[in-house]
Design an enzyme around this catalytic site. Structure first.
Site, mmCIF file in Angstrom:
data_model
loop_
_atom_site.group_PDB
_atom_site.id
_atom_site.type_symbol
_atom_site.label_atom_id
_atom_site.label_comp_id
_atom_site.label_asym_id
_atom_site.label_seq_id
_atom_site.Cartn_x
_atom_site.Cartn_y
_atom_site.Cartn_z
ATOM 1 C CE1 TYR A 118 -50.295 13.107 12.404
ATOM 2 C CE2 TYR A 118 -51.037 14.393 14.287
ATOM 3 C CZ TYR A 118 -50.101 13.576 13.697
ATOM 4 O OH TYR A 118 -48.980 13.222 14.382
ATOM 5 C CE LYS A 122 -49.258 8.788 13.396
ATOM 6 N NZ LYS A 122 -48.102 8.177 12.674
#
Length: 317
Positions: A118, A122
């Site tokens: 994640y 990002k």
């Protein structure tokens, strides 16, 4: 569709993300990276322009990574995903592809110095935005752990199970039997409505590229002991129920270091597992199914600790 948009559109907000720390690598890249690319192209089509201004934080530059000596090539990562999928072949079951994509993420993420899929994808999304935005004004808002709202529609509201709620519900469902965190460590959380207000307050920023951190720890720090004691009190007052409606006693067990948790898991689960493995070999595989199932669960728990543990022990504010 574009022709139907209002003529005075001047702000586009992207809050889409694949927030699963153990997500498929291809899915995370599609949502967190390619989603940013498509949105940036869409914004350029609307001809949004800025006048320049201050930079309130440092964005991630092209090729930057957290591990010294590595260069992060976005196109190479996207190409790698396509190549791995081609090697799997079109006849591979969906479960096999899902596992392969998750394992690919686990290989690539630590190579560049990040802790999970994640936060890695990002970061790539921010990097790509910096490359593609041209002269468009951009605001990057980085919140800490988002929790339920303070006020509207009511205090404590959140749709679905998110972030820290997962720990509480996991304990309530008896999937989690202990608490892993340094209780003195600041648990940087921020209510969801405050993040939204921060986004709206800075949505018309005229800076070339501004980066804000929506966090709580410097002004109003809370530590993991607050979460632990709050959960402890709740389950003492409202005990969990077993299958037959009987109260399940609340055990107070927490580990303030990952090393202590590993030692507990080895002595409590790994050693008995190895004994079971030996017995299984002596009995010509009589307990193979039981051993494989328990071993799979053990490895999954240890993997979750590797992924989430650094956040529970993080000393930064």
């Amino acid at each position: 569709m574009l022709e139907e948009l209002p003529k005075d559109v001047d702000v586009i907000v992207n809050i889409a993300a694949s927030t699963n720390f153990y997500e498929r690598y291809d899915v995370s890249l599609d949502v967190d990276v390619m989603g940013v690319k498509h949105l940036c192209q869409f914004a350029k089509h609307l001809c949004v322009r800025g006048q320049g201004g201050p930079d309130h934080g440092e964005a991630i530059g092209p090729g930057e990574s957290l591990r010294e000596g590595t260069y992060l090539d976005i196109d190479a990562e996207l190409r790698l995903v396509r190549e791995v999928k081609m090697e799997l072949g079109s006849d591979d079951a969906q479960k096999t592809e899902r596992k392969a994509m998750k394992e690919l993420g686990l290989q690539r993420v630590p190579h560049f110095g990040w802790s999970n899929t994640y936060v890695f994808t990002k970061a790539i999304g921010e990097m790509l935005l910096g490359q593609l935005r041209g002269d468009m004004p951009v605001v990057i808002m980085r919140p800490s752990i988002i929790i339920s709202v303070r006020e509207d529609p009511l205090p404590g509201w959140m749709q679905g199970t998110r972030t820290i709620d997962t720990i509480i519900t996991g304990y309530a469902k008896q999937n989690i039997s202990c608490f892993l965190a340094d209780l003195r460590t600041v648990m940087d959380v921020i209510p969801g409505n405050m993040v939204v207000k921060a986004m709206m307050a800075h949505s018309k920023e005229k800076g070339v590229q501004a980066v804000y951190h929506a966090t709580s720890s410097p002004q109003n720090p809370a530590n993991y002991n607050d979460l632990y004691q709050g959960g402890r009190q709740h389950f003492y007052e409202t005990p969990r129920l077993g299958k037959n409606g009987e109260d399940i006693p609340t055990k107070e067990m927490y580990f303030n270091t990952i090393a202590r948790f590993h030692l507990y898991m080895i002595l409590t689960f790994k050693v008995p597992l190895e004994i079971l493995h030996l017995v299984n070999l002596l009995l010509c595989g009589l307990f193979s199914r039981l051993y494989n199932d328990l071993n799979r669960k053990y490895k999954f728990v240890m993997h979750l600790v590797d992924v989430y543990g650094p956040f529970a022990m993080f000393k930064g504010w």
